[in-house]
Design a protein around this motif. Structure first.
Motif, PDB file in Angstrom:
ATOM      1  N   UNK A 126       0.934  -1.316   0.017  1.00 39.13           N
ATOM      2  CA  UNK A 126      -0.089   0.040  -0.086  1.00 39.13           C
ATOM      3  C   UNK A 126       0.856   1.382   0.142  1.00 39.13           C
ATOM      4  N   UNK A 127       0.472   2.166  -0.747  1.00 36.56           N
ATOM      5  CA  UNK A 127       1.288   3.493  -0.901  1.00 36.56           C
ATOM      6  C   UNK A 127       0.432   4.281   0.255  1.00 36.56           C
ATOM      7  N   UNK A 128       1.114   4.460   1.533  1.00 38.62           N
ATOM      8  CA  UNK A 128       0.670   4.889   2.478  1.00 38.62           C
ATOM      9  C   UNK A 128      -0.314   4.133   3.267  1.00 38.62           C
ATOM     10  N   UNK A 129      -1.218   4.716   4.329  1.00 40.81           N
ATOM     11  CA  UNK A 129      -2.121   3.929   5.193  1.00 40.81           C
ATOM     12  C   UNK A 129      -3.253   4.542   5.430  1.00 40.81           C
ATOM     13  N   UNK A 130      -4.259   3.774   5.580  1.00 43.44           N
ATOM     14  CA  UNK A 130      -5.674   4.133   6.174  1.00 43.44           C
ATOM     15  C   UNK A 130      -5.775   3.464   7.684  1.00 43.44           C
ATOM     16  N   UNK A 131      -6.387   4.151   8.434  1.00 44.71           N
ATOM     17  CA  UNK A 131      -6.737   3.599   9.832  1.00 44.71           C
ATOM     18  C   UNK A 131      -7.515   2.309   9.672  1.00 44.71           C
ATOM     19  N   UNK A 132      -7.258   1.403  10.537  1.00 45.66           N
ATOM     20  CA  UNK A 132      -8.155   0.394  10.373  1.00 45.66           C
ATOM     21  C   UNK A 132      -9.727   0.446  10.385  1.00 45.66           C
ATOM     22  N   UNK A 133     -10.144   1.344  10.809  1.00 45.97           N
ATOM     23  CA  UNK A 133     -11.612   1.800  11.027  1.00 45.97           C
ATOM     24  C   UNK A 133     -11.867   2.888   9.784  1.00 45.97           C
ATOM     25  N   UNK A 134     -10.933   3.386   8.848  1.00 45.15           N
ATOM     26  CA  UNK A 134     -11.004   4.116   7.957  1.00 45.15           C
ATOM     27  C   UNK A 134     -11.169   3.238   6.537  1.00 45.15           C
ATOM     28  N   UNK A 135     -12.356   4.003   5.707  1.00 44.49           N
ATOM     29  CA  UNK A 135     -12.512   3.405   4.556  1.00 44.49           C
ATOM     30  C   UNK A 135     -11.974   3.870   3.288  1.00 44.49           C
ATOM     31  N   UNK A 136     -11.971   3.581   2.173  1.00 40.50           N
ATOM     32  CA  UNK A 136     -11.953   4.370   1.071  1.00 40.50           C
ATOM     33  C   UNK A 136     -10.429   4.048   0.193  1.00 40.50           C
ATOM     34  N   UNK A 137     -10.346   5.098  -0.565  1.00 43.26           N
ATOM     35  CA  UNK A 137      -8.984   5.115  -1.490  1.00 43.26           C
ATOM     36  C   UNK A 137      -7.574   4.719  -0.973  1.00 43.26           C
ATOM     37  N   UNK A 138      -7.033   3.783  -1.640  1.00 39.54           N
ATOM     38  CA  UNK A 138      -5.766   3.043  -1.126  1.00 39.54           C
ATOM     39  C   UNK A 138      -5.296   2.672  -2.461  1.00 39.54           C
ATOM     40  N   UNK A 139      -4.026   3.145  -2.743  1.00 34.00           N
ATOM     41  CA  UNK A 139      -3.359   2.769  -4.006  1.00 34.00           C
ATOM     42  C   UNK A 139      -2.374   1.682  -3.578  1.00 34.00           C
TER      43      UNK A 139
END
Length: 251
Positions: A102-115
């Motif tokens: 993953x390019x960067x991160x989103x929190x476990x409880x966060x949804x949405x765009x991830x490259x």
């Protein structure tokens, strides 16, 4: 200048097995280059010029892969984790050999765009603090978000560790009155930030006395989340999206 690669490396990268398994395929005469059987798995080939087949199947070599994922809640932005499912667990086996991350991160409880990609140079450019790649989030916030909050965010707010954020753009989409007496009001907003500190969006709202109850990333640089992608689904970037992303990372 044409790219040259060892045949076994190319086939391993294309998902045809390990180096030792590819040696067996070569030994059996199952690998052909320009319609001639190969005897040496270490043969130098040119993937953009040579016609390579394995048991009659044409080999399509790709060095890099770029996936847009709509990350669901409950999944971590990592390549491996001892407790939780990772974003890589959502992918088909066809992508396993590309060693995506993953390019960067989103929190476990966060949804949405991830490259997700295996292009380290592009990832580095997009994540470099010097680039200030804008990221936009949609959020549901407990509390009445008002213009004073937008002004505060525009000037930067001080987080709980004393760090002052860069200017951010807050757009108030809707503010709803409490559903019942004594319950808090809710606001729907979009927030564009130019950095990616730990839990930044949540901590920014904490700084103005409010709490994020739902968070979803909808853009990253020039890339916008495909509205047709359900949570947990993904697709490869279009050539136009990739071109824009590369141009943004290099600017």
């Amino acid at each position: 200048m044409a790219i040259k690669l060892r045949l076994d490396k190319l086939l391993a990268h294309s998902g045809f097995g390990t180096r030792s398994e590819i040696k067996l395929l070569v030994k059996r005469g199952s690998v052909r280059v320009n319609d001639k059987p190969v005897k040496d798995s270490g043969l130098q080939v040119q993937p953009d010029k040579d016609e390579i087949t394995v048991e009659g199947e044409a080999v399509r070599y790709r060095e890099f892969v770029y996936l847009m994922l709509n990350k669901p809640q409950g999944v971590v932005s990592a390549t491996e984790d001892n407790r939780d499912r990772t974003v890589l667990d959502l992918l088909d086996d066809d992508y396993a050999h590309f060693e995506l991350f993953p390019v960067g991160r989103l929190d476990k409880d966060t949804e949405g765009l991830l490259l997700l990609t295996n292009d380290g140079k592009l990832a580095h450019n997009l994540l470099s603090p010097r680039k200030h790649v804008p990221k936009t989030y949609y959020a549901v916030v407990e509390g009445y978000v008002e213009e004073a909050d937008a002004i505060a965010f525009r000037h930067g707010v001080e987080l709980d560790d004393g760090y002052k954020t860069m200017p951010a753009e807050l757009r108030i989409l809707e503010t709803m009155k409490p559903a019942a007496a004594g319950s808090p009001s809710e606001s729907r907003i979009e927030l564009t930030i130019m950095e990616g500190k730990f839990h930044q969006v949540k901590r920014m709202f904490q700084a103005v006395g409010k709490r994020v109850v739902f968070l979803k990333r909808i853009t990253m640089g020039p890339l916008s989340l495909d509205s047709s992608l359900q949570a947990g689904r993904y697709r490869e970037l279009t050539s136009e999206e990739l071109q824009k992303l590369r141009a943004h990372g290099e600017s």
